[in-house]
Design a protein around this motif. Structure first.
Motif, PDB file in Angstrom:
ATOM      1  N   UNK B  53       0.858  -1.193   0.000  1.00 23.23           N
ATOM      2  CA  UNK B  53       0.000   0.000   0.000  1.00 23.23           C
ATOM      3  C   UNK B  53       0.891   1.240   0.000  1.00 23.23           C
ATOM      4  N   UNK B  54       0.338   2.344  -0.465  1.00 25.16           N
ATOM      5  CA  UNK B  54       1.088   3.614  -0.428  1.00 25.16           C
ATOM      6  C   UNK B  54       0.216   4.680   0.222  1.00 25.16           C
ATOM      7  N   UNK B  55       0.804   5.366   1.211  1.00 29.93           N
ATOM      8  CA  UNK B  55       0.089   6.468   1.873  1.00 29.93           C
ATOM      9  C   UNK B  55       0.732   7.785   1.452  1.00 29.93           C
ATOM     10  N   UNK B  56      -0.052   8.662   0.849  1.00 35.41           N
ATOM     11  CA  UNK B  56       0.423  10.013   0.532  1.00 35.41           C
ATOM     12  C   UNK B  56      -0.195  10.961   1.553  1.00 35.41           C
ATOM     13  N   UNK B  57       0.655  11.750   2.200  1.00 31.87           N
ATOM     14  CA  UNK B  57       0.150  12.692   3.213  1.00 31.87           C
ATOM     15  C   UNK B  57       0.516  14.113   2.816  1.00 31.87           C
ATOM     16  N   UNK B  58      -0.472  14.934   2.515  1.00 33.61           N
ATOM     17  CA  UNK B  58      -0.191  16.353   2.254  1.00 33.61           C
ATOM     18  C   UNK B  58       0.006  17.027   3.608  1.00 33.61           C
ATOM     19  N   UNK B  59       1.190  17.572   3.798  1.00 35.84           N
ATOM     20  CA  UNK B  59       1.534  18.137   5.103  1.00 35.84           C
ATOM     21  C   UNK B  59       2.143  19.533   4.945  1.00 35.84           C
ATOM     22  N   UNK B 132      -3.354  18.273   7.644  1.00 39.77           N
ATOM     23  CA  UNK B 132      -2.939  17.090   6.883  1.00 39.77           C
ATOM     24  C   UNK B 132      -4.129  16.452   6.163  1.00 39.77           C
ATOM     25  N   UNK B 133      -3.861  15.879   4.995  1.00 39.89           N
ATOM     26  CA  UNK B 133      -4.890  15.150   4.232  1.00 39.89           C
ATOM     27  C   UNK B 133      -4.185  13.949   3.610  1.00 39.89           C
ATOM     28  N   UNK B 134      -4.764  12.768   3.754  1.00 36.80           N
ATOM     29  CA  UNK B 134      -4.061  11.560   3.299  1.00 36.80           C
ATOM     30  C   UNK B 134      -4.829  10.831   2.194  1.00 36.80           C
ATOM     31  N   UNK B 135      -4.064  10.127   1.378  1.00 38.59           N
ATOM     32  CA  UNK B 135      -4.600   9.290   0.302  1.00 38.59           C
ATOM     33  C   UNK B 135      -3.921   7.927   0.407  1.00 38.59           C
ATOM     34  N   UNK B 136      -4.700   6.851   0.499  1.00 36.26           N
ATOM     35  CA  UNK B 136      -4.124   5.500   0.522  1.00 36.26           C
ATOM     36  C   UNK B 136      -4.402   4.849  -0.836  1.00 36.26           C
ATOM     37  N   UNK B 137      -3.330   4.342  -1.439  1.00 40.55           N
ATOM     38  CA  UNK B 137      -3.433   3.767  -2.779  1.00 40.55           C
ATOM     39  C   UNK B 137      -3.079   2.287  -2.742  1.00 40.55           C
ATOM     40  N   UNK B 138      -3.782   1.490  -3.533  1.00 37.49           N
ATOM     41  CA  UNK B 138      -3.411   0.077  -3.627  1.00 37.49           C
ATOM     42  C   UNK B 138      -2.350  -0.082  -4.728  1.00 37.49           C
ATOM     43  N   UNK B 139      -1.792  -1.280  -4.919  1.00 37.61           N
ATOM     44  CA  UNK B 139      -0.684  -1.415  -5.885  1.00 37.61           C
ATOM     45  C   UNK B 139      -1.072  -1.087  -7.329  1.00 37.61           C
TER      46      UNK B 139
END
Lengths: 198, 194
Positions: B53-59, B132-139
């Motif tokens: 998984x990939x977590x993108x966090x706008x910070x 903060x705002x996060x996006x979780x992405x699958x492969x």
């Protein structure tokens, strides 16, 4: 066998002991400044006392459904709802411009509602004192629904909770714009003017 | 004076038009390649391929809400990087340059990469508004969770660990019950280009 000699307990009554203790306490309080003992300076908290709170602008906690009801009852006016917080610097930067709108559109069907996103615990400690600093002399609100998410989603599906955000309603009560981020006076004035002319 | 008014009006129109729609859960996210604050480029397709998984966090370095999550973000990285999750910060705020990001990361002991989103291109593509705002992405690059880390700026008041719950469920092959959760935060300060 009992030892001979002076025993404090034997010579004074309980009442005298209490009086003596009180005297020592008073002497310590009087002498404390001379010994350099000082109480920690109190944090300024104008909302702390009941008397202090009376001087502060009125802020009511509100659920999103109740805010919508206020908007419904006030349809016929262009309404600007500005979501802000005491921890949000850009919010504080835009508030003077927003307050100027009230004066500029005095006599016109326009209403401004300031809506704080602060914790309810900070209502008297931070929110009302900050509004006083901005010389707000009208009633404001603090979002207090079952969750922050309930309020955010209830206000607009386009809103992710970013502050400041302003919501502009036309005279039929319809949400016409969700303005995410800081705006200046001219930008607000243009938007309100457009809606008043329609 | 007229020119000034016209400029103000134009900026106003742009500013309002700039409010964009956010990516929806289930949608494929746009690929990107951005530089980490140490200068190394990081490509999203490569990261997606190499992680469960990939977590993108706008910070942000300055936002008090984002800063309230500094320890929690580092904890997230420490916990989930061991489980095959990439945790990546993205800074799209126009006033926060690479130097400020590097100093902030050092000060707070961040071990996760923080990419500089120059001219907020990625933030615009994703419709990120807040820190903060996060996006979780699958492969495969699909958005499987979007929103807050948890439900309170104050760690003592947290009741719902939305991001961690989503990651735990996804790693266990279970369905995520809450795929979108919102919270108050600071606006991403953008450069308006369109």
């Amino acid at each position: 066998m009992r030892k001979a000699g002076f025993r404090f307990k034997d010579t004074i009554t309980g009442r005298t002991r209490r009086g003596f203790g009180f005297l020592i306490f008073v002497l310590m309080m009087v002498a404390a400044p001379a010994w350099g003992i000082r109480a920690a300076p109190a944090e300024p908290d104008p909302g702390g006392s009941r008397a202090g709170r009376r001087d502060l602008p009125r802020v009511d906690k509100i659920r999103v459904a109740d805010l919508k009801e206020i908007l419904r009852k006030d349809s016929g006016k262009v309404i600007l709802v500005n979501a802000w917080a005491t921890w949000c610097k850009p919010c504080q930067d835009e508030i003077p411009g927003i307050l100027r709108l009230r004066k500029a559109f005095r006599g016109k069907p326009f209403r401004l509602i300031l809506l704080s996103a602060d914790d309810a615990d900070d209502l008297n400690k931070k929110v009302r004192p900050m509004l006083k600093k901005f010389k707000v002399d009208f009633q404001s609100y603090l979002m207090n629904d079952k969750s922050d998410q309930a309020f955010i989603s209830g206000m607009s599906s386009e809103w992710n909770g970013a502050l400041p955000t302003s919501f502009l309603y036309d005279r039929t009560g319809k949400l016409k714009a969700t303005l995410v981020g800081e705006r200046n006076y001219r930008q607000f004035e243009d938007e309100v003017t457009k809606l008043l002319e329609n | 004076m007229k020119q000034l008014m016209a400029c103000a009006l134009l900026f106003s129109t742009l500013a309002v038009a700039h409010d964009m729609k956010s990516l929806k859960v289930g949608e494929s996210v746009p690929p990107f390649a951005l530089k980490n604050y140490d200068g190394k480029e990081l490509s999203l397709p490569k990261v997606l391929k190499e992680n469960k998984l990939t977590v993108l966090m706008f910070i942000s370095t300055e936002c008090p809400v984002s800063n309230g999550y500094n320890e929690r973000m580092e904890q997230l990285y420490a916990t989930y990087s061991k489980k095959g999750v990439a945790v990546i910060g993205i800074n799209a705020n126009k006033a926060e340059d690479v130097k400020a990001i590097a100093e902030h990361a050092k000060k707070h002991g961040f071990e996760f990469p923080i990419l500089k989103d120059e001219r907020n291109k990625v933030a615009d593509q994703y419709g990120a508004q807040v820190t903060p705002e996060t996006y979780v992405l699958n492969p495969t690059g699909k958005l499987v969770y979007h929103g807050r880390i948890d439900d309170s700026r104050n760690p003592a008041k947290v009741q719902s660990h939305d991001l961690a719950d989503a990651l735990d469920k996804l790693l266990a092959g279970k369905e995520v019950t809450v795929t979108e959760a919102k919270a108050f935060g600071c606006t991403i300060k953008r450069i308006v280009t369109d």
